[in-house]
Write an enzyme that holds these catalytic residues in place. Structure first.
Site, PDB file in Angstrom:
ATOM      1  N   PRO A 116       5.890  49.011 -12.893  1.00 20.08           N
ATOM      2  CG  PRO A 116       4.473  47.958 -14.339  1.00 20.08           C
ATOM      3  CD  PRO A 116       4.736  49.250 -14.026  1.00 20.08           C
ATOM      4  CG  ASP A 120      12.350  50.562  -4.061  1.00 14.32           C
ATOM      5  OD1 ASP A 120      13.350  51.072  -3.164  1.00 14.32           O
ATOM      6  OD2 ASP A 120      11.326  50.806  -3.871  1.00 14.32           O
ATOM      7  CE  LYS A 159      13.285  49.247   3.009  1.00 18.07           C
ATOM      8  NZ  LYS A 159      13.390  48.827   4.244  1.00 18.07           N
ATOM      9  N   GLY A 199       6.831  50.514  -9.165  1.00 18.79           N
ATOM     10  CA  GLY A 199       5.405  50.558  -9.059  1.00 18.79           C
ATOM     11  C   GLY A 199       5.213  52.242  -8.615  1.00 18.79           C
ATOM     12  CG  ASP A 200       2.072  55.411  -7.126  1.00 16.99           C
ATOM     13  OD1 ASP A 200       1.775  56.192  -7.992  1.00 16.99           O
ATOM     14  OD2 ASP A 200       2.224  55.967  -5.772  1.00 16.99           O
ATOM     15  CB  ILE A 213       0.829  51.671  -3.736  1.00 17.77           C
ATOM     16  CG1 ILE A 213      -0.198  52.713  -4.306  1.00 17.77           C
ATOM     17  CG2 ILE A 213       0.352  50.313  -3.222  1.00 17.77           C
ATOM     18  CD1 ILE A 213      -1.280  52.128  -5.411  1.00 17.77           C
ATOM     19  CB  THR A 215       0.594  50.490  -8.564  1.00 18.31           C
ATOM     20  OG1 THR A 215       0.826  49.674  -7.423  1.00 18.31           O
ATOM     21  CG2 THR A 215      -0.939  50.325  -9.006  1.00 18.31           C
ATOM     22  CB  ALA A 216       2.904  45.921  -9.583  1.00 17.42           C
ATOM     23  CG  MET A 275       5.943  42.539  -2.032  1.00 17.29           C
ATOM     24  SD  MET A 275       6.579  43.862  -1.066  1.00 17.29           S
ATOM     25  CE  MET A 275       5.051  44.963  -0.783  1.00 17.29           C
TER      26      MET A 275
END
Length: 461
Positions: A225, A248, A270, A302-303, A306, A331-332, A383
């Site tokens: 995260p 990312d 993105k 994150g992962d 996912i 993951t976050a 998101m």
């Protein structure tokens, strides 16, 4: 960074020190490790300084430093522990244009001497810009314990072998050779004795010269995260070995700084509902950068499994017959739920949790909103800032309690993390969220949850 760390070439160069007491001794014990031409100026030298002069390790002048002495000097130390004497030394240094260090006077010094871990020729300098010398010493002590005394010996043999190793192609081939020597064959040879190191170097080089080049490889790495301390050991190793990193938008600068300086860093970010690198372009980047045996890390926040478009990028690897590895990350949502002291599932409350993304609005509408609207349902929405009003409307439409607890965690795990506690009714009132956020339906920070359990009739906000 107010002080830029550099290593100054001192072999045979003149370094002057004014002073003969404890401060001078402390600096000299460090300077004597160098091959500098040391000159000490003091009418009253400590016994050790006199002894070092007799041994020829430095030149002792039993007088004060004078202007003419500074000619040709590279560095000057003011270590008289006296304001007037140090000021006079500073004037001489400034007049001659020589870099000056005044002991225990950071403000008037042009450079500082860091704490040093010495495994000559391997040297590690630790500086805190004068803010925390105790911390610098603690780091030094920790590194001293971790780094074997044999490290310097291995490095000296390696240094003498560098020209021979130039027979290998630049880049990955040479790095693989040196990695094997320093972490495998070299230490093994040291166990047998120094006489075996030359043979180990030559055997390792022969193996790499006759062997095939390391094939290209793609590692899909979860960057977590944002907090670099949440990276897995496997992720750290992959980042360190990468020739190319395609990352990312949400991968933090602190994590990117772990890459080698020679690595190619490609931003393939993105942004939800904003400017983005098309997935086809990212796939093309992966194929492009795996040429010539490059080790490519596709670094995903994150992962990677996912909401990471992982399948499409794996299909690219398969189309080009590229070997790949998936390295999971935190993951976050996991980091976010930990930050509020909760768990996703709890006996008697919920036996499942849903992960949703608010980025795909078309697919978002197809979720089972009636199940999400039930009491004690828990969901994590990635998101979801721009979809907040849609979420609120769908849940209320399907009968959700307007006082259902909602928690929004912004910048989970990072230094600027913020936690926004709300209810389903007030979810859309949170308008000042700027960073990436995870929305939890049905979860509230532990302190607020305990308060709500004690006073269930009161509205949670």
């Amino acid at each position: 960074m107010d002080h830029f760390p550099i290593f100054v070439a001192l072999k045979g160069r003149k370094v002057l020190l004014s002073g003969g007491g404890d401060a001078a001794l402390a600096k000299l014990r460090l300077l004597l490790k160098t091959t500098a031409d040391l000159h000490v100026f003091t009418p009253n030298p400590a016994h050790d300084i006199t002894a070092w002069a007799r041994e020829g390790r430095l030149t002792l002048h039993k007088r004060a430093l004078k202007t003419r002495d500074a000619q040709g000097a590279t560095l000057i130390y003011a270590a008289d522990e006296d304001v007037d004497h140090d000021s006079a030394t500073a004037d001489i240094a400034h007049g001659a244009g020589v870099m000056l260090n005044i002991v225990d006077n950071l403000h008037d010094s042009a450079f500082i001497t860091p704490a040093i871990v010495d495994r000559d020729p391997v040297t590690i300098a630790i500086g805190t810009e004068g803010a925390a010398p105790v911390l610098a010493r603690a780091i030094k002590a920790d590194l001293e314990e971790r780094l074997p005394a044999s490290l310097g010996t291995l490095a000296r043999f390696g240094k003498s072998f560098r020209k021979i190793a130039d027979a290998l192609p630049m880049g990955r081939a040479r790095r693989d050779f040196w990695r094997e020597y320093y972490f495998h064959t070299g230490p093994a040879a040291m166990q047998l004795g120094k006489d075996h190191i030359d043979a180990a170097l030559n055997e390792t080089l022969d193996t790499h010269l006759s062997g095939k080049a390391r094939p290209a490889h793609v590692s899909f790495v979860g960057a977590g995260p944002g907090d670099p301390e949440l990276l897995t050991l496997k992720a750290r190793k992959a980042i360190d070995e990468a020739d190319v990193i395609i990352h990312d938008r949400l991968v933090t600068r602190e994590i990117l700084e772990l890459a080698r300086r020679e690595a190619v860093i490609v931003d393939a970010g993105k942004e939800g509902f904003g400017p983005s690198t098309a997935q086809k372009e990212i796939n093309a980047l992966i194929a492009q950068h795996t040429q010539n045996g490059a080790q490519v890390v596709r670094l995903k926040a994150g992962d990677p499994t996912i909401f990471g478009r992982l399948d499409e990028e794996i299909e690219t690897c398969e189309a080009y017959a590229l070997p790949y590895t998936i390295i999971p990350g935190i993951t976050a949502a996991s980091a976010a739920v930990a930050s509020i002291g909760q768990s996703f599932t709890r006996r008697g409350r919920n036996g499942s949790v849903r992960f949703l993304t608010g980025h795909d609005m078309q697919g978002f509408a197809d979720h089972d909103w009636s199940a999400l609207a039930k009491p004690n349902a828990v969901a994590a929405i990635y998101m979801g800032k721009k979809a907040a009003r849609f979420v609120q409307g769908r849940l209320l439409m399907h009968g959700a309690d307007r006082l259902t607890p909602v928690t929004v965690i912004e910048n989970a795990s990072r230094a600027d993390q913020r936690i926004h506690a709300a209810t389903l009714e007030t979810l859309t009132d949170i308008s000042d969220i700027a960073g990436p956020a995870v929305i939890f339906l049905g979860l509230t920070p532990r302190g607020a949850a305990n308060a709500l359990a004690a006073h269930p009739q009161e509205e949670f906000a």
